[in-house]
Enzyme design. Structure first.
Site, PDB file in Angstrom:
ATOM      1  N   CYS A 296      41.167  37.200  37.559  1.00  0.00           N
ATOM      2  CA  CYS A 296      40.362  37.486  38.882  1.00  0.00           C
ATOM      3  C   CYS A 296      41.093  38.739  39.641  1.00  0.00           C
ATOM      4  O   CYS A 296      40.012  39.125  40.471  1.00  0.00           O
ATOM      5  CB  CYS A 296      40.622  36.293  39.721  1.00  0.00           C
ATOM      6  SG  CYS A 296      39.781  34.960  38.891  1.00  0.00           S
TER       7      CYS A 296
ATOM      8  N   HIS B  73      39.174  38.181  47.018  1.00  0.00           N
ATOM      9  CA  HIS B  73      38.710  37.522  46.003  1.00  0.00           C
ATOM     10  C   HIS B  73      38.070  36.379  46.690  1.00  0.00           C
ATOM     11  O   HIS B  73      38.556  35.391  47.294  1.00  0.00           O
ATOM     12  CB  HIS B  73      39.813  37.261  45.064  1.00  0.00           C
ATOM     13  CG  HIS B  73      39.246  36.389  43.868  1.00  0.00           C
ATOM     14  ND1 HIS B  73      38.238  36.462  43.123  1.00  0.00           N
ATOM     15  CD2 HIS B  73      39.984  35.190  43.365  1.00  0.00           C
ATOM     16  CE1 HIS B  73      37.972  35.642  42.324  1.00  0.00           C
ATOM     17  NE2 HIS B  73      39.249  34.808  42.241  1.00  0.00           N
TER      18      HIS B  73
ATOM     19  N   ASN C 227      32.925  31.740  41.982  1.00  0.00           N
ATOM     20  CA  ASN C 227      34.160  32.732  41.851  1.00  0.00           C
ATOM     21  C   ASN C 227      33.672  33.448  40.489  1.00  0.00           C
ATOM     22  O   ASN C 227      33.535  32.938  39.181  1.00  0.00           O
ATOM     23  CB  ASN C 227      35.320  31.901  41.331  1.00  0.00           C
ATOM     24  CG  ASN C 227      36.373  32.555  40.891  1.00  0.00           C
ATOM     25  OD1 ASN C 227      36.312  33.868  40.709  1.00  0.00           O
ATOM     26  ND2 ASN C 227      37.640  32.139  40.681  1.00  0.00           N
TER      27      ASN C 227
END
Ligand code: ACO
Length: 322
Positions: A113, A249, A279
């Site tokens: 990520c 994020h 996500n």
């Protein structure tokens, strides 16, 4: 001083949307549980035959158009991805071929990520040393392909998408600083159990999935992102009030809220897309950035804090003047 300055952004989301209500029919979950624990309402999922490079290409073309550049201007391509279409060639080389670019450096960065933050940080070094004058930096993922769609702990969290920026050399900032970190000791809290030398055949048989101790990841993420905010501000002799926008994020609205609180920022100055995108791993920061640039919230000259945390663990931030 050679700064890397963002001159164009772009993004792409696959057409197919899976809502929380769709997931209720697939696993033992509820819209209420997913929304209250994560803030996610829906996520986009790539169609059959649509690959990471397809998403990357669309985002890259939109970023080039926004920047007023053509493929011929690009002298560096970095793609951040956890879901490369093949072991090799890299997604960056596949993208380079699609864009009819020949000869410049092109490579993937894998930091889960945090991938896009890592890619920006690496690109920044190319600019500071004068090695690049115009670069294409992409975050692209088809995480839906590595999810176990029967595992309610993880399948509700992720989505597919891509985001891109074009960086150009400038005498004015630009990227002010980048901060990249990792600690492999946290492997067991978040990982895929398979790979080239470990059960790839099982993955090909469909026994994939992501192993995650969600609540422990949550705690480490909140603490770590709080620390990186302090590190970034101290490095630039800046105060919390100097930041115009937090572009975090997009993993979980509660993690985002905790970082905003640490920065004493009102949520009006935090870009949130997790509700619509889920996500999307390394695509999440550039997708959020492009969303807020295109809808006019982020304006030239404003100071942005980009940050991310992910598997590895990896974490990092980029402070830039847009
Ligand atoms: N629907 C309904 N119930 C569920 C679901 C679901 N989809 N998933 C888990 N549960 C259950 C669990 O089984 C557990 O049940 P139990 O108490 O009977 O054992 C219960 O819900 C609570 O589980 P917790 O894990 O304690 O719930 P928590 O409040 O921590 O929320 C979540 C879970 C959303 C995963 C949260 O911990 C989180 O977001 N962590 C961060 C993980 C993350 O973002 N990972 C992505 C990569 S890293 C990154 O990007 C930051």
């Amino acid at each position: 001083m050679n700064y890397a300055r963002i001159i164009g952004t772009g993004s792409y989301l696959p057409e197919k949307i899976i809502t929380n209500f769709d997931l209720e029919k697939m696993v033992d979950t509820t819209d209420e549980w997913i929304r209250s624990r994560t803030g996610i309402e829906q996520r986009h999922v790539a169609a059959e035959g649509q690959f990471t490079v397809d998403l990357a290409e669309q985002a890259a073309r939109r970023a080039l158009e926004a920047a007023g550049k053509t493929s011929a201007d690009i002298d560096l391509i970095i793609v951040a991805t956890t879901t490369a279409d093949r072991v090799f060639p890299s997604t960056a080389c596949l993208l380079q071929q699609r864009l009819d670019i020949h000869g410049c450096a092109a490579f993937d960065v894998q930091a889960v990520c945090t991938g896009f933050i890592y890619a920006l940080g690496v690109a920044d070094k190319f600019f500071r040393t004068g090695s690049s004058k115009c670069a294409l930096i992409v975050g692209a993922e088809t995480l839906s392909r590595i999810l176990d769609w029967n595992d309610r702990n993880t399948c509700v969290l992720f989505g597919d998408g891509a985001g891109a920026v074009v960086l150009e050399q400038s005498n004015e900032a630009g990227i002010l600083s980048s901060h990249l970190h990792a600690d492999g000791a946290y492997e067991k809290l978040l990982y895929t159990p398979y790979g080239v030398s470990r059960g790839l055949s099982e993955l090909l048989d469909g026994a994939g999935g992501i192993a995650m101790k969600g609540n422990e990841v949550f705690k480490v993420a909140v603490n770590t992102l709080g620390r990186i905010v302090d590190e970034t501000l101290a490095c630039n002799n800046m105060d919390k009030s100097d930041i115009d926008w937090l572009v975090p994020h997009q993993a979980n609205i509660r993690i985002i809220n905790a970082t905003a609180k640490k920065l004493k920022m009102s949520l009006e100055h935090v870009v949130v897309t997790v509700n619509k995108h889920g996500n999307t791993s390394s695509a999440s920061v550039p997708l959020a950035l492009d969303t807020a640039v295109r809808d006019g919230r982020i304006k030239r000259g404003e100071v942005l804090m980009l940050e991310a945390f992910g598997g590895g663990f990896t974490w990092g931030s980029v402070l830039l003047r847009y």
